[in-house]
Write a protein that holds these residues in place. Sequence first.
Motif, PDB file in Angstrom:
ATOM      1  N   PRO A   1       1.200  -1.184   0.210  1.00 47.67           N
ATOM      2  CA  PRO A   1       0.065  -0.027  -0.069  1.00 47.67           C
ATOM      3  C   PRO A   1       0.812   1.672  -0.147  1.00 47.67           C
ATOM      4  O   PRO A   1       1.473   1.318   1.221  1.00 47.67           O
ATOM      5  N   GLY A   2       0.352   2.086  -0.797  1.00 44.62           N
ATOM      6  CA  GLY A   2       0.877   3.129  -0.995  1.00 44.62           C
ATOM      7  C   GLY A   2       2.047   3.409  -2.369  1.00 44.62           C
ATOM      8  O   GLY A   2       3.010   4.717  -2.171  1.00 44.62           O
ATOM      9  N   SER A   3       2.710   2.662  -2.784  1.00 45.36           N
ATOM     10  CA  SER A   3       3.761   2.459  -3.405  1.00 45.36           C
ATOM     11  C   SER A   3       2.984   2.785  -5.006  1.00 45.36           C
ATOM     12  O   SER A   3       1.695   2.937  -5.362  1.00 45.36           O
TER      13      SER A   3
ATOM     14  N   GLY B   1      12.669  -8.366  -1.789  1.00 42.67           N
ATOM     15  CA  GLY B   1      11.423  -8.589  -2.538  1.00 42.67           C
ATOM     16  C   GLY B   1       9.929  -8.445  -2.360  1.00 42.67           C
ATOM     17  O   GLY B   1       9.523  -8.454  -0.962  1.00 42.67           O
ATOM     18  N   PHE B   2       9.114  -7.967  -3.289  1.00 40.51           N
ATOM     19  CA  PHE B   2       8.193  -7.774  -2.963  1.00 40.51           C
ATOM     20  C   PHE B   2       7.364  -9.606  -2.509  1.00 40.51           C
ATOM     21  O   PHE B   2       6.182  -9.179  -1.579  1.00 40.51           O
ATOM     22  N   THR B   3       7.800 -10.349  -2.664  1.00 45.85           N
ATOM     23  CA  THR B   3       7.810 -11.833  -2.583  1.00 45.85           C
ATOM     24  C   THR B   3       7.517 -12.268  -1.208  1.00 45.85           C
ATOM     25  O   THR B   3       6.939 -13.216  -0.971  1.00 45.85           O
ATOM     26  N   ASP B   4       9.361 -11.728  -0.391  1.00 46.03           N
ATOM     27  CA  ASP B   4       9.096 -11.989   0.669  1.00 46.03           C
ATOM     28  C   ASP B   4       8.351 -11.257   1.784  1.00 46.03           C
ATOM     29  O   ASP B   4       7.669 -11.541   2.441  1.00 46.03           O
ATOM     30  N   TRP B   5       7.595 -10.093   1.277  1.00 41.83           N
ATOM     31  CA  TRP B   5       7.191  -9.145   1.627  1.00 41.83           C
ATOM     32  C   TRP B   5       5.454  -9.907   1.636  1.00 41.83           C
ATOM     33  O   TRP B   5       5.113  -9.522   2.400  1.00 41.83           O
ATOM     34  N   ALA B   6       4.786  -9.873   1.035  1.00 40.27           N
ATOM     35  CA  ALA B   6       3.607 -11.020   0.441  1.00 40.27           C
ATOM     36  C   ALA B   6       4.156 -11.944   1.520  1.00 40.27           C
ATOM     37  O   ALA B   6       2.370 -12.884   2.172  1.00 40.27           O
ATOM     38  N   ALA B   7       4.623 -12.970   1.623  1.00 42.99           N
ATOM     39  CA  ALA B   7       4.554 -14.185   2.721  1.00 42.99           C
ATOM     40  C   ALA B   7       4.955 -13.496   3.606  1.00 42.99           C
ATOM     41  O   ALA B   7       4.025 -14.330   4.472  1.00 42.99           O
ATOM     42  N   ARG B   8       5.448 -12.994   4.061  1.00 48.15           N
ATOM     43  CA  ARG B   8       5.546 -11.909   5.732  1.00 48.15           C
ATOM     44  C   ARG B   8       4.379 -11.213   5.866  1.00 48.15           C
ATOM     45  O   ARG B   8       3.460 -11.390   7.550  1.00 48.15           O
ATOM     46  N   HIS B   9       3.537 -10.448   5.374  1.00 50.36           N
ATOM     47  CA  HIS B   9       2.496  -9.626   5.735  1.00 50.36           C
ATOM     48  C   HIS B   9       1.691  -9.796   4.464  1.00 50.36           C
ATOM     49  O   HIS B   9       1.032  -8.580   3.378  1.00 50.36           O
ATOM     50  N   PRO B  10       0.776 -11.165   4.675  1.00 54.15           N
ATOM     51  CA  PRO B  10      -0.427 -11.245   3.590  1.00 54.15           C
ATOM     52  C   PRO B  10      -1.632  -9.990   4.043  1.00 54.15           C
ATOM     53  O   PRO B  10      -1.902  -8.923   2.920  1.00 54.15           O
ATOM     54  N   ASP B  11      -0.864  -9.245   4.924  1.00 52.77           N
ATOM     55  CA  ASP B  11      -2.635  -8.256   5.399  1.00 52.77           C
ATOM     56  C   ASP B  11      -2.140  -6.595   5.056  1.00 52.77           C
ATOM     57  O   ASP B  11      -2.444  -5.964   5.158  1.00 52.77           O
ATOM     58  N   ARG B  12      -0.706  -7.405   4.398  1.00 52.89           N
ATOM     59  CA  ARG B  12      -0.092  -5.815   4.030  1.00 52.89           C
ATOM     60  C   ARG B  12       0.490  -5.599   2.497  1.00 52.89           C
ATOM     61  O   ARG B  12       1.203  -5.157   1.784  1.00 52.89           O
ATOM     62  N   VAL B  13      -0.570  -6.553   1.517  1.00 58.53           N
ATOM     63  CA  VAL B  13      -0.552  -6.073   0.801  1.00 58.53           C
ATOM     64  C   VAL B  13      -1.886  -5.552  -0.383  1.00 58.53           C
ATOM     65  O   VAL B  13      -3.248  -6.075   0.265  1.00 58.53           O
ATOM     66  N   GLU B  14      -2.050  -5.225  -1.461  1.00 60.67           N
ATOM     67  CA  GLU B  14      -3.880  -4.574  -1.707  1.00 60.67           C
ATOM     68  C   GLU B  14      -2.702  -4.503  -3.001  1.00 60.67           C
ATOM     69  O   GLU B  14      -1.836  -4.693  -4.019  1.00 60.67           O
ATOM     70  N   SER B  15      -4.461  -4.519  -4.062  1.00 64.82           N
ATOM     71  CA  SER B  15      -4.176  -4.595  -5.363  1.00 64.82           C
ATOM     72  C   SER B  15      -5.430  -3.943  -5.956  1.00 64.82           C
ATOM     73  O   SER B  15      -6.461  -2.991  -5.496  1.00 64.82           O
TER      74      SER B  15
END
Length: 110
Positions: free
Chosen positions: A42-44, A96-110
Amino acid sequence: MTQETAFTHLAPSTLVHWLDTACELTLVDIRDPLSFSQGHIPGSQHLDNTSVAGLLERTPRERPMVVVCYHGHSSQQAANWLAGQGFSDVYSLDGGFTDWAARHPDRVES
């Protein structure tokens, strides 16, 4: 001869802290448009060859900038290039985003 990098590696936990404390930063995602549209931090903002000129025009050079890619590799080259454009505080998100999404799935928006 070792090449000095103009950017800093950024741990995902540090980015979480910055986002939680509303730290003023520029968050750019250099993955392909489809991947970005399917999920991003979010915010990117999406950054590619067509949007880079606008980013260079409107972004304060002193504001911290975090570069995100798929796995934290190509973001290092982009971060180095952005630092060469006069940005003083540039980071490459480790994992990167792959690691971010695995660690923080609640902090991903589409």
